[in-house]
Structures are given as structure tokens and as C-alpha cells.
Design a protein around this motif. Structure first.
Motif, PDB file in Angstrom:
ATOM      1  N   ALA A 114       1.444 -23.694  -0.418  1.00 47.55           N
ATOM      2  CA  ALA A 114       2.082 -22.507  -0.984  1.00 47.55           C
ATOM      3  C   ALA A 114       1.159 -21.304  -0.865  1.00 47.55           C
ATOM      4  O   ALA A 114      -0.045 -21.392  -1.105  1.00 47.55           O
ATOM      5  CB  ALA A 114       2.445 -22.750  -2.438  1.00 47.55           C
ATOM      6  N   ARG A 115       1.734 -20.180  -0.436  1.00 44.99           N
ATOM      7  CA  ARG A 115       1.034 -18.898  -0.461  1.00 44.99           C
ATOM      8  C   ARG A 115       1.850 -17.966  -1.332  1.00 44.99           C
ATOM      9  O   ARG A 115       3.061 -17.850  -1.145  1.00 44.99           O
ATOM     10  CB  ARG A 115       0.888 -18.312   0.950  1.00 44.99           C
ATOM     11  N   GLU A 116       1.214 -17.297  -2.238  1.00 48.93           N
ATOM     12  CA  GLU A 116       1.949 -16.451  -3.171  1.00 48.93           C
ATOM     13  C   GLU A 116       1.320 -15.070  -3.290  1.00 48.93           C
ATOM     14  O   GLU A 116       0.099 -14.903  -3.161  1.00 48.93           O
ATOM     15  CB  GLU A 116       2.044 -17.106  -4.553  1.00 48.93           C
ATOM     16  N   GLY A 117       2.187 -14.091  -3.518  1.00 47.83           N
ATOM     17  CA  GLY A 117       1.764 -12.725  -3.787  1.00 47.83           C
ATOM     18  C   GLY A 117       2.546 -12.207  -4.972  1.00 47.83           C
ATOM     19  O   GLY A 117       3.153 -12.973  -5.718  1.00 47.83           O
ATOM     20  N   PHE A 118       2.575 -10.873  -5.127  1.00 46.75           N
ATOM     21  CA  PHE A 118       3.254 -10.297  -6.278  1.00 46.75           C
ATOM     22  C   PHE A 118       3.802  -8.912  -5.904  1.00 46.75           C
ATOM     23  O   PHE A 118       3.295  -8.229  -5.004  1.00 46.75           O
ATOM     24  CB  PHE A 118       2.312 -10.201  -7.481  1.00 46.75           C
ATOM     25  N   VAL A 119       4.851  -8.523  -6.614  1.00 48.51           N
ATOM     26  CA  VAL A 119       5.504  -7.233  -6.379  1.00 48.51           C
ATOM     27  C   VAL A 119       4.670  -6.122  -7.009  1.00 48.51           C
ATOM     28  O   VAL A 119       4.222  -6.233  -8.157  1.00 48.51           O
ATOM     29  CB  VAL A 119       6.922  -7.228  -6.986  1.00 48.51           C
ATOM     30  N   THR A 120       4.471  -5.047  -6.240  1.00 50.13           N
ATOM     31  CA  THR A 120       3.747  -3.882  -6.781  1.00 50.13           C
ATOM     32  C   THR A 120       4.656  -2.680  -6.994  1.00 50.13           C
ATOM     33  O   THR A 120       4.379  -1.856  -7.858  1.00 50.13           O
ATOM     34  CB  THR A 120       2.595  -3.476  -5.843  1.00 50.13           C
ATOM     35  N   SER A 121       5.749  -2.573  -6.205  1.00 47.17           N
ATOM     36  CA  SER A 121       6.662  -1.444  -6.381  1.00 47.17           C
ATOM     37  C   SER A 121       7.938  -1.691  -5.578  1.00 47.17           C
ATOM     38  O   SER A 121       8.001  -2.591  -4.744  1.00 47.17           O
ATOM     39  CB  SER A 121       6.010  -0.133  -5.917  1.00 47.17           C
TER      40      SER A 121
END
Length: 438
Positions: free
Chosen positions: A19-26
Motif C-alpha cells: 500500500a502507498r498512501e497520501g493525503f488531500v491538501t486542497s
């Protein structure tokens, strides 16, 4: 037991290995900015957005920048919040299986008929290059369609790519379903792009029917779906067709409509900053349409073929719009459906004088070509004299050619309405009888 085992193996194959995960910034203009995945993601990859509400939606990577991605969600940005978790999936995995025949799926290979879907063991690319030109086969033989106009004046041959150019409500979908049922092919791939939701079931159950569905795979992306899904539908349909072609099958591909594909691409391209040009379409639309069309046609030596029929939705009668102009130039023929003909009750509403099949003259014998030439001449003569005839200004006996065109007109109209022709030879015999006044 075997089917259950295949379903279990299929499910295991969908589990990500890591799994590779990121996050919403805008979010901005329908696009979500994501951090934390730029080192792994590529343009066109899929991600999953995990909303705080608990809902998860797919998204497509539109652009990759240093430290950030721009993602287009499948259902818009409603409900997306800063710091929402984003999982990276990689490229869309298309793994067709023979059990897909008779099934209805969406462009993400999610079943739309309520039953589980088995995936195959081989993965096919979403956008593959067409076969090498010098290694492609030539056109194959004529294909019976049971539609008299196609069996004679507008022949369809194996490996041909034909366009149906039509406004809305002129019988385009019915004609496509007739071809799906009537054309001899091992597999039929039907891609419904931007169709009204209620019409999908009507098309499957009433227009296509149980017999037509048994040898078909339907990929549906209705008009309420995002541009990302509608655009992918065309590519997925072509990829599935290529899979069966490489298995040696003769595939009939029906795409309705390629105009909706072009409109979806326009929406995405403008979102990414591409400049609009003629008709509001970006310059890249020409290459997208040509690339899609070229993937169909005769296959490489030793493989099967894809006979493709693309519907092109016209605005009014504009055959010179950007999409229509590109498709008319790249395809192996175009069939124009006329609203005027449909309004007087003749279906399929084919305007023979404006339609052409580029499989001719090779798809007909010398005698058949002469018969087709005489038929087109009679149709053209009547249309050129129609104003005089209908106004009562033409006197019978003034011109033998016009007299003959008037006398055979009702018979030719009845012939062009025939959608149950038993064979190509039968259609030619009926056409000859029409010209002889029988």
C-alpha cells in the motif's frame, strides 16, 4: 465448485501487494491536489479517495508535479476534505475472461448486473498501440447483416471500421442493436458512452434481446458519470476487444457514441489547462480519436480481427464538426442517418446518397457493382428532381431517366426498410427486382 474457485482466485488477484498512501491538501475546479504519492504515481494511474464520511471513490491521476498530484475523482469533489486519505493503485488492471460474455460492467470492471465477475489470468493494457501496419491483414470477406442496405449498397466486411453519423432520435441505437444481432462474429463488445441511464436496460432487454446478449460484453458509462469514467469506457471496450482478437476471435465492436468520448476528453483536457480550439475541443482530440480508431480493424497475421462500428452524434446535420470531420477521414466508410427520412417513417433512416462504404469495389462482383451503380443513379436522379416532382411541375414522359426513377422509388424505399434479409444474395436479387419494376 470450479466457478466458485475461479471467483476466489479472482478476488485474491485484486488484493494489492503493498500500500502507498497520501493525503488531500486542497481542491480546485473539480480537481483534488494530493501529496505523498508523487514518487510512485504516473499520469493515468488510479487512486482511491477515502472520504471522512466513510465513502470511497476512484480517481485518475491527471498530472504529476514535484511533491504533488492532481487527481480527478469519479464523482466530483463533493464530500472531499483536506487530509482525506488517498491510496495508490497503479494502472487500471483489465483482465478479461470468457465468462464476461453476457455481462454488463462499468469501465472499472465493476459488474452492473448484480453478479460477481471473474477476472482472467492475463492483463491487457488500457491503451495499446495498433498492430504494425505492414503486418496487418487485409480486409476479410463480406459480412451478412440481415439489413438489406448494408448487404448491398453499403457492404460491411471483416475488419472494416464504419461510422454511423446521426442526430439524436433518428434510430441510431436501434440500428446498432440490429447490427449486434445480425452480423456474424464470435464476440460482440458494446460500449455505451454517455447514454441515458434508463435506456441502458431498455437497450439490453428490448433492443438487443436475450439472444444478442449471450455473445456480448457491455461496458456502460451513463450520462450521469464523470468525464473520467465516460472517457475510460471507450478505452476499456477497445482493450477487451483486443483481448478476444488476440485469442483468434472475430470481434464486432460497437461504440455508441464516440462523440460522447470526445466531449469527455474535452472536459478533462480543459481542466488540465489545454487550450480550446475549433468547436471548443482541444488540439489533442484529433490524436485521441485517430488512436482509438486505429486500434480496431484487421488484426496481425495469425490473430483475429476487430470489425468496428462507431456512432457519431451530430449537432443537427453538421457533418463538418470537429469530431465528425476527423472520424469521416479515418474510418473505412460512413453511414448517414437522416432526420427527414426518419420523419416520413422509413427505418433505418439511411441517406444512401450521402453514405459510402470504402470496402467497395472489392466487396462486390462486376455485376453487383453495376447493379449498385444503377440503384444510386436512380436515387440521385429522383432527389435532384424532387422539387419539380412534388410541386407537380414535372410531366411524365418528359425524361425517361426521371420516369424510371419515379417508378422505382417506392420499391427502393421498401427495400431500404428491410431489416430481415436472409442473405446477401437474396438482398441483391430483391434489389434487381426493384430496378426492373417487379
Amino acid at each position: 465448485m470450479s466457478q466458485n474457485f475461479n471467483q476466489m482466485i479472482s478476488a485474491f488477484g485484486e488484493i494489492p501487494r503493498y500500500a502507498r498512501e497520501g493525503f488531500v491538501t486542497s481542491t480546485s475546479a473539480g480537481v483534488v491536489r494530493v501529496r505523498g504519492l508523487s514518487s510512485a504515481a504516473r499520469v493515468g494511474d488510479l487512486v482511491t479517495l477515502h472520504k471522512n464520511s466513510g465513502l470511497t471513490v476512484y480517481g485518475e491521476v491527471l498530472s504529476v508535479q514535484k511533491g504533488a498530484l492532481d487527481v480527478l475523482p469519479e464523482s466530483g469533489v463533493d464530500g472531499v476534505a483536506v487530509n482525506d486519505r488517498v491510496s495508490h493503485h497503479g494502472a487500471l488492471r483489465i483482465m478479461p475472461h470468457v465468462s464476461w460474455l453476457g455481462r454488463v460492467i462499468d469501465p472499472f470492471m465493476r459488474p452492473l448486473d448484480g453478479m460477481p465477475l471473474i477476472t482472467g489470468s492475463a492483463e491487457v493494457p488500457l491503451k495499446s498501440p495498433p498492430p504494425t501496419p505492414t503486418l496487418r491483414k487485409r480486409f476479410g470477406g463480406r459480412l451478412p447483416t440481415k439489413i438489406a442496405a448494408f448487404d448491398t449498397l453499403l457492404p460491411l466486411v471483416r475488419g472494416q471500421r464504419l461510422g454511423i453519423f446521426s442526430g439524436s432520435g433518428v434510430g441510431k441505437s436501434t440500428l446498432i442493436a440490429d447490427l449486434a444481432k445480425g452480423v456474424q462474429a464470435d464476440v460482440v463488445i458494446i460500449t455505451l458512452i454517455g447514454e441515458r441511464g434508463r435506456e441502458v436496460r431498455d437497450f439490453i432487454e428490448d433492443t438487443l434481446g436475450k439472444e444478442g446478449l449471450q455473445r456480448a460484453v457491455i461496458i456502460a458509462a451513463t450520462s450521469d458519470k464523470s468525464a473520467m469514467i465516460r472517457r475510460k469506457a471507450a478505452w476499456v471496450g477497445m482493450a477487451v476487444a483486443e483481448y478476444f482478437r488476440d485469442e483468434g476471435a472475430h470481434v464486432l465492436l460497437l461504440a455508441d457514441s464516440v462523440t460522447r468520448f470526445a466531449e469527455a476528453h474535452r472536459e478533462i483536457a480543459l481542466t488540465t489547462g489545454e487550450t480550446a480550439s475549433l468547436g471548443g475541443f482541444p488540439p489533442s482530440i484529433t490524436q485521441e480519436l485517430m488512436s482509438l480508431s486505429e486500434r480496431a480493424g484487421p488484426g496481425p497475421i495469425g490473430k483475429g480481427d476487430i470489425t468496428a462500428i462507431f456512432s457519431v452524434l451530430l449537432q443537427g446535420t453538421d457533418m463538418d464538426g470537429p469530431v465528425a470531420d476527423v472520424m469521416r477521414g479515418v474510418l473505412d466508410g460512413h453511414v448517414v442517418l437522416s432526420r427527414n427520412i426518419a420523419e416520413r417513417g422509413r427505418f433505418p433512416a439511411i441517406d444512401v446518397s450521402k453514405s459510402v462504404s470504402r470496402s467497395l469495389p472489392g466487396a462486390a462482383s462486376t455485376d453487383e457493382l453495376e447493379l449498385l451503380s444503377q440503384t444510386r443513379s436512380a436515387i440521385t436522379t429522383y432527389e435532384e428532381s424532387q422539387t419539380l416532382i412534388q410541386s407537380g411541375l414535372y410531366d411524365l414522359g418528359s425524361d425517361a431517366t426521371i420516369d424510371h426513377a419515379i417508378s422505382v422509388r417506392p420499391k427502393i424505399e421498401a427495400f431500404l426498410s428491410n431489416r430481415t434479409s436472409p442473405s446477401i444474395q437474396s438482398s441483391y436479387s430483391q434489389l434487381e427486382d426493384c430496378l426492373n419494376g417487379q
